[in-house]
Design a protein around this motif. Structure first.
Motif, short mmCIF file in Angstrom:
data_model
loop_
_atom_site.label_atom_id
_atom_site.label_comp_id
_atom_site.label_asym_id
_atom_site.label_seq_id
_atom_site.Cartn_x
_atom_site.Cartn_y
_atom_site.Cartn_z
N VAL A 175 0.82 -1.21 0.00
CA VAL A 175 0.00 0.00 0.00
C VAL A 175 0.86 1.26 0.00
O VAL A 175 0.43 2.32 -0.46
CB VAL A 175 -0.97 0.05 1.21
CG1 VAL A 175 -2.15 -0.85 0.97
CG2 VAL A 175 -0.24 -0.34 2.48
N LEU A 176 2.06 1.10 0.49
CA LEU A 176 2.94 2.27 0.54
C LEU A 176 3.87 2.32 -0.67
O LEU A 176 4.07 3.37 -1.28
CB LEU A 176 3.77 2.20 1.83
CG LEU A 176 4.38 3.49 2.35
CD1 LEU A 176 3.32 4.57 2.46
CD2 LEU A 176 5.04 3.24 3.68
N THR A 177 4.42 1.19 -0.99
CA THR A 177 5.43 1.17 -2.03
C THR A 177 4.85 1.35 -3.42
O THR A 177 5.51 1.86 -4.32
CB THR A 177 6.25 -0.13 -1.99
OG1 THR A 177 5.33 -1.23 -1.93
CG2 THR A 177 7.12 -0.16 -0.75
N LEU A 178 3.67 0.92 -3.64
CA LEU A 178 3.09 1.11 -4.98
C LEU A 178 2.96 2.59 -5.34
O LEU A 178 3.41 2.99 -6.42
CB LEU A 178 1.72 0.40 -5.07
CG LEU A 178 1.80 -1.10 -5.40
CD1 LEU A 178 0.44 -1.76 -5.33
CD2 LEU A 178 2.41 -1.31 -6.78
N PRO A 179 2.35 3.41 -4.49
CA PRO A 179 2.32 4.85 -4.83
C PRO A 179 3.73 5.45 -4.93
O PRO A 179 4.01 6.28 -5.78
CB PRO A 179 1.53 5.51 -3.69
CG PRO A 179 0.91 4.42 -2.93
CD PRO A 179 1.64 3.15 -3.24
N MET A 180 4.60 4.97 -4.05
CA MET A 180 5.97 5.50 -4.09
C MET A 180 6.63 5.18 -5.43
O MET A 180 7.28 6.02 -6.02
CB MET A 180 6.81 4.90 -2.96
CG MET A 180 6.58 5.58 -1.63
SD MET A 180 7.38 4.73 -0.28
CE MET A 180 9.09 4.94 -0.70
N SER A 181 6.41 3.95 -5.88
CA SER A 181 7.05 3.58 -7.14
C SER A 181 6.49 4.37 -8.30
O SER A 181 7.13 4.48 -9.34
CB SER A 181 6.88 2.08 -7.39
OG SER A 181 5.52 1.80 -7.65
N GLU A 182 5.31 4.87 -8.15
CA GLU A 182 4.71 5.66 -9.21
C GLU A 182 4.85 7.15 -8.95
O GLU A 182 4.17 7.97 -9.56
CB GLU A 182 3.20 5.32 -9.33
CG GLU A 182 2.95 3.87 -9.72
CD GLU A 182 3.43 3.58 -11.12
OE1 GLU A 182 3.12 4.36 -12.02
OE2 GLU A 182 4.14 2.56 -11.31
N LYS A 183 5.72 7.48 -8.04
CA LYS A 183 6.06 8.86 -7.76
C LYS A 183 4.87 9.67 -7.24
O LYS A 183 4.78 10.87 -7.47
CB LYS A 183 6.66 9.58 -8.99
CG LYS A 183 7.82 8.82 -9.61
CD LYS A 183 9.10 8.93 -8.74
CE LYS A 183 10.26 8.29 -9.49
NZ LYS A 183 10.52 6.93 -8.99
N GLN A 184 3.93 9.01 -6.57
CA GLN A 184 2.78 9.73 -6.03
C GLN A 184 3.09 10.12 -4.60
O GLN A 184 2.74 9.43 -3.66
CB GLN A 184 1.52 8.85 -6.07
CG GLN A 184 1.10 8.44 -7.46
CD GLN A 184 0.62 9.65 -8.23
OE1 GLN A 184 0.03 10.56 -7.67
NE2 GLN A 184 0.88 9.66 -9.52
N GLU A 185 3.79 11.23 -4.40
CA GLU A 185 4.27 11.58 -3.07
C GLU A 185 3.12 11.87 -2.10
O GLU A 185 3.11 11.41 -0.95
CB GLU A 185 5.19 12.82 -3.18
CG GLU A 185 6.47 12.54 -3.92
CD GLU A 185 7.33 13.80 -4.01
OE1 GLU A 185 7.00 14.78 -3.31
OE2 GLU A 185 8.32 13.78 -4.76
N LEU A 186 2.18 12.63 -2.63
CA LEU A 186 1.08 13.02 -1.74
C LEU A 186 0.30 11.80 -1.27
O LEU A 186 -0.04 11.64 -0.09
CB LEU A 186 0.16 13.99 -2.48
CG LEU A 186 -0.58 14.99 -1.58
CD1 LEU A 186 0.41 15.76 -0.73
CD2 LEU A 186 -1.40 15.94 -2.43
N LEU A 187 0.08 10.93 -2.27
CA LEU A 187 -0.66 9.72 -1.94
C LEU A 187 0.11 8.89 -0.93
O LEU A 187 -0.45 8.35 0.03
CB LEU A 187 -0.93 8.90 -3.21
CG LEU A 187 -1.79 7.65 -3.02
CD1 LEU A 187 -3.16 8.02 -2.43
CD2 LEU A 187 -1.96 6.90 -4.32
N ALA A 188 1.43 8.81 -1.17
CA ALA A 188 2.25 8.04 -0.23
C ALA A 188 2.15 8.62 1.17
O ALA A 188 2.05 7.90 2.16
CB ALA A 188 3.70 8.01 -0.71
#
Lengths: 922, 124
Positions: A327-340
């Motif tokens: 749940v954390l790494t997927l947004p991170m890998s897609e550069k979604q900082e806010l989401l992360a």
């Protein structure tokens, strides 16, 4: 953007926001306008069930077991369907008895046992430690991961980092401070923490939002919807296998079943769940909405679990990224900082929610059910002298919070790496599941005893320790691994993971089977074969019959003792403060139509029970019991006495029956007494009459005697003839008087039974001849003939010869009196008939009329009263004769017709020859 | 003219004694032996005083007393009740029925004469 300070700041900001919400809610509660009195808030607060475990761990589990993550959420949903029966009852019981915690509930049910409360607290604390450590691990891991952005690096081994540099340690401390601020600002009598509930409801929304956000992002952002995602998963054989329920799960059916059961227990008996569902509940009706709102929440938060899991598995190369972190790494890998960041906050939210509620619940238990009973018992004297103990209570709770969190951290360092998050959580589930038998048994079965509960809990917990906790420590190298592989001391049957040879099950299922067996078995066996005390009996009834009772008065029925109102006030004020005590007393008085303190309250059983219940709301049932017992001089009711009190009620009916019977008997007796009284009065009257008549009879001759005596004295010139006449009269009257006196005395002797009766041999022939010769002269003077007819010989009779002669003389003289002079004939006949001698005295006088026949045997009555000629005689003769004859056992009677003479007869019984005493020689 | 006294008693000896006594003190005496006779003689002779025994056959002294007192024309006759019963209740009954005097037997001759004289206003 994801620099360290940003994250830390955001975290503190979020925590500050939670605190503000809590503060605001508390203010509103104090002002009486609570914001949590809403079923929606209540239902959201229940969602504290979803912790960092849900947030991170369910994806992790789904990634390895596919659909197999579901049982943990199916369980609660199923359980909630049963809540209508089970939870409603628990709610009602808890409200009535002012239950403050799970330990309090169990202790209260089994006779307010402080020991049981302590045991439950210890089990709960130890059992929850893994769970708390899980949250710490999640926060620190997620923090570390986010910190590494844009790189995705898994956190290293825990024990590699020194404590003071360990994020988790600081997280633990910060959470401790936060929890203390949240939950121990003041003491509430009912253990309500309105601020906490409001904050939890808010954070439930936050985590749901975060999860939905990342889920939507993965499903629709990274991939093109559910269809696309599952299509691709189907293409991967390994993933495909996970989509079928049973194959994808280790242990198959058994595992599913036990996991479901386990989570059903968890939703009820996790201390935090008990706290928010039962203790914090303000309105029973809220339960109705929660029954469908909560499953809805569960559904919502789980929709995207599988997609995220599959998404992660597809996205990252195998084994590089922990599925727990998807749940954390997927947004991170897609550069979604806010989401992360949002996800991080979501995870933080989930974890802090759990920690706060769980720790507050646990600290309440530690304070009320573990520490306070011990303190009260040990330092009884000193504690009683302190007038305000609120500070002490709060201090104990704060200490407990810090202690629990540090212990959680300790577990984290010792064993946190042994398992994945999910398994850690399940260990805690298994621990609290041990409470299920004693609680469910306690509210549905009156037979459960304190010892049974102790036995069950101890057995279950022991098995839990052995099969789950110790292996966890062993896996972390704190215990030799051989212990698991070969069993203790090499005994294969006692292998912690394969007890008694039960193989093929996953660890949790295995542990559950054995612990439940031990728990339920011990609970039933010890309860059935043991006895219950009066307290247990009463509490069992209070709990099991809670829906049948009319309110809180139920507990007061079986109590006996003396108390004083000031003492009770003081003890209440000590724990609730004087404001709290005043408020409670006001409520009590108001309910009875009185005002406190102007109207006096009576310290009866109801009042003491009321105070005890209020006290229990602050310090738990067991401690309250101790406090009340120290203040009140209580007389312990044994079970027999309680039974006696109950029997007494049923005896009242029987007693009233007996009373009725008694009063009927009494009436009968009274009637008898009245009759006897009447008879006595009659006798008294007769006696008076007798005395009066005797007086009259005595005075009459006296009158003549005196009158003539005085005449003769006064007048010496009375002529000789008159003088002779007068003297004659005096003499005769004197004789008359003497006769009368003699007869009265005689009668008196006979009637009072004081006469001397001789019992000698009497020959009736002799008697008759003697009597006749005595009367001879008189008869000759008056020209009356006497004839006797007696047999040659007659058997003798036994009696008083003088008295019998008296009778004969009386009858004869009567006959002579009433015969006509010159022509009188008297006949005396003696005969023997039927064992008796009979004497007849017949005369040829005028006879006796029927009326006279009735009266001549009465006292002072004579035949001829109505004639102008008053006959000589006293009127007592025949009466005395009858007495004499009756004494001898015979009868005396008369037969006569006017103008045909009279015949007086009497009988005397013949005695057997040897019974007769011969008279002494004369 | 001498005063007339009626003696009403069923005991012969007492009658004899009273007769002698009264005659010796100058009274004319008539005798009744039961209650009915007493009433008849009272009616006939109108004595000045009646010595009335209570316990008499046919009619008790109380009854005679009551009946005499009931009649207007006999009101002036003095009645002295003689009886062997000495209870206060009997005394009260006699006086309540209208007797002028109540004397218990046995009595003192002198006293009796004195009382009779007093009632008839005779001074001896």
């Amino acid at each position: 953007m994801l620099q360290g300070w940003v994250i830390v700041l955001t975290s503190f900001a979020y925590l500050g926001l939670l605190f503000a919400i809590a503060f605001y809610a508390d203010q509103r509660a104090d002002a009486g306008r609570s914001i949590i009195a809403s079923p929606y808030v209540y239902s959201l607060s229940l969602a504290v069930y979803a912790t960092a475990w849900t947030f991170y761990g369910s994806v992790g589990r789904a990634a390895s077991d596919g659909v197999g993550f579901l049982p943990i959420y199916i369980g609660p949903t199923l359980m909630i369907a049963l809540w209508w029966v089970v939870m409603r009852k628990i709610l009602r019981i808890s409200k009535q008895n002012r239950i403050t915690s799970l330990a309090d509930f169990i202790a209260s049910r089994y006779g307010k046992s402080a020991l049981l409360g302590g045991v439950v607290t210890v089990i709960a604390v130890i059992g929850i430690l893994p769970y708390i450590s899980l949250q710490l691990k999640a926060i620190s891991s997620s923090f570390t991961i986010v910190l590494q952005y844009p790189q995705i690096i898994m956190p290293g081994k825990v024990d590699a980092v020194p404590v003071l540099q360990d994020t988790a340690f600081w997280v633990a401390l910060i959470l401790a401070a936060f929890t203390i601020a949240f939950g121990t600002r003041h003491l509430d009598a009912a253990e309500h923490h309105e601020g906490m509930v409001a904050a939890i409801a808010f954070e439930s929304l936050v985590k749901l939002l975060a999860f939905l956000a990342v889920g939507a992002f993965v499903t629709f952002g990274i991939y093109n919807g559910f269809g696309d995602l599952f299509g691709r998963a189907a293409g991967d054989p390994k993933l495909n296998a996970m989509m079928t329920p049973l194959d994808g799960v280790a242990g198959g059916y058994a595992s599913w079943v036990w996991l479901t059961i386990l989570s059903m227990m968890a939703i009820m008996f996790l201390p935090r769940q008990f706290q928010v569902t039962v203790i914090e509940n303000v309105n029973e009706k809220h339960l109705n909405k929660a029954i469908w709102l909560f499953p809805l929440y569960m559904l919502a938060i789980n929709i995207f679990v599988l997609p995220i899991a599959f998404g992660g598995l597809l996205h990252f190369p195998e084994g590089t990224v922990d599925a727990d972190t998807f749940v954390l790494t997927l947004p991170m890998s897609e550069k979604q900082e806010l989401l992360a960041l949002l996800v991080f906050i979501g995870g933080l939210s989930a974890a802090t929610g759990m920690v706060i509620v769980e720790t507050i619940a646990l600290s309440t238990m530690v304070c009320n059910d573990l520490v306070m009973p011990v303190l009260l018992r040990l330092q009884r004297l000193r504690l009683n002298e302190r007038s305000d103990l609120t500070g002490l209570l709060l201090g104990i709770r704060r200490g407990a919070i810090v202690g629990i969190l540090l212990l959680g951290y300790l577990y984290f360092r010792l064993a946190g790496e042994a398992y994945a998050l999910v398994s850690i959580g399940l260990i805690s589930f298994a621990a609290v599941a041990q409470f299920a038998p004693v609680v469910l048994g306690g509210i549905f079965w009156k037979g459960g005893t304190r010892l049974g509960a102790l036995a069950g809990l101890s057995a279950g917990f022991a098995v839990w320790l052995y099969t789950l906790l110790l292996p966890a420590l062993a896996r972390s190298d704190w215990l030799p691994i051989r212990f698991i592989e070969d069993g203790p001391f090499g005994i294969a049957l006692l292998k912690p993971l394969e007890l008694f040879g039960l193989t093929g099950l996953d660890q949790i299922t295995h542990a559950m089977i054995w612990s439940m067996l031990a728990n339920i078995g011990a609970y039933l066996a010890v309860s059935v074969w043991g006895t219950r005390s009066a307290d247990e009996h009463r509490q069992a009834s209070l709990f099991v019959d809670v829906f049948g009772q009319a309110g809180e008065a139920g507990g007061a029925r079986f109590w006996r003792g003396t108390a004083s109102v000031p003492d009770l006030y003081n003890v209440l004020a000590r724990f609730l403060g004087s404001a709290g005590a005043d408020s409670a007393f006001n409520d009590y008085a108001g309910a009875r139509g009185l005002t406190w303190p102007s109207d006096p309250l009576i310290a009866d059983a109801d009042f003491v029970h009321f105070v005890e219940v209020q006290l229990a709301g602050a310090i738990g049932a067991a401690s309250a019991r101790i406090m009340i017992a120290s203040v009140v001089k209580e007389e312990a009711l044994t079970l027999d006495e309680v039974r006696a009190i109950v029997d007494e009620a049923s005896q009242v009916v029987a007693y009233s029956h007996r009373l009725e019977q008694k009063s009927r008997e009494l009436e009968a007796a009274t009637t008898e007494l009245r009759a006897a009284n009447e008879r006595l009065k009659e006798l008294d009257r007769l006696k008076d009459e007798f005395v009066s008549t005797v007086t009259h009879e005595l005075r009459t001759p006296l009158t003549s005697i005196r009158a003539f005596s005085e005449i003769l004295r006064e007048d010496p010139n009375v002529d000789a003839a008159q003088r002779r006449k007068f003297l004659e009269i005096i003499t005769k009257e004197t004789e008359r008087l003497t006769r009368l006196i003699n007869q009265v005395l005689d009668l008196s002797k006979i009637e009072s039974g004081k006469a001397d009766w001789q019992e000698l041999r009497v020959d009736m022939r002799e008697v008759i001849s003697d009597t006749v010769s005595a009367m001879d002269q008189l008869c000759q003077e008056r020209g009356i003939q006497i004839e006797t007819r007696v047999p040659e010989r007659v058997p003798p009779v036994s009696g008083d010869v003088d008295r019998i002669i008296q009778v004969m003389l009386n009858l004869l003289s009567n006959a002579v009196k009433f015969c006509e002079a010159g022509r009188g004939r008297i006949e005396i006949a003696l005969s023997e008939r039927g064992g008796r001698l009979r004497v007849d005295v017949r005369d040829n006088g005028p006879g006796i009329s029927a009326e006279d026949q009735a009266i001549i045997f009465d006292k002072f009555r004579q035949a001829g009263d109505t004639l102008t000629n008053k006959p000589q005689g006293t009127g007592l003769g025949l009466h005395i004769c009858r007495h004499i004859i009756a004494h001898h056992g015979g009868e005396l009677w008369v037969e006569s017709r006017p103008g045909a003479g009279a015949c007086f007869s009497f009988t005397l019984p013949i005695q057997p020859a040897d019974a007769i005493v011969l008279p002494a020689a004369a | 003219m001498g005063k007339q006294v009626l003696i009403a008693d069923d005991e012969p000896n007492i009658v004899t004694a009273l007769e002698f006594l009264l005659q010796r003190n100058g009274y004319e005496v008539s005798i009744a032996r039961n209650g009915d006779e007493a009433l008849k003689l009272i009616e006939q002779n109108r004595p000045d005083l009646v010595l009335l025994d209570v316990m008499m056959p046919l009619r008790s002294g109380y009854e005679v007393c009551q009946m005499v007192r009931a009649r207007e024309d006999l009101r002036h006759i003095k009645i002295v009740v003689l009886t062997a019963k000495g209870r206060p209740a009997d005394a009260n009954k006699g006086l309540a029925l209208g007797a002028d005097l109540y004397i218990t037997k046995p009595f003192s001759n002198r006293e009796l004469i004195a009382k009779i004289n007093g009632l008839l206003d005779v001074h001896s």
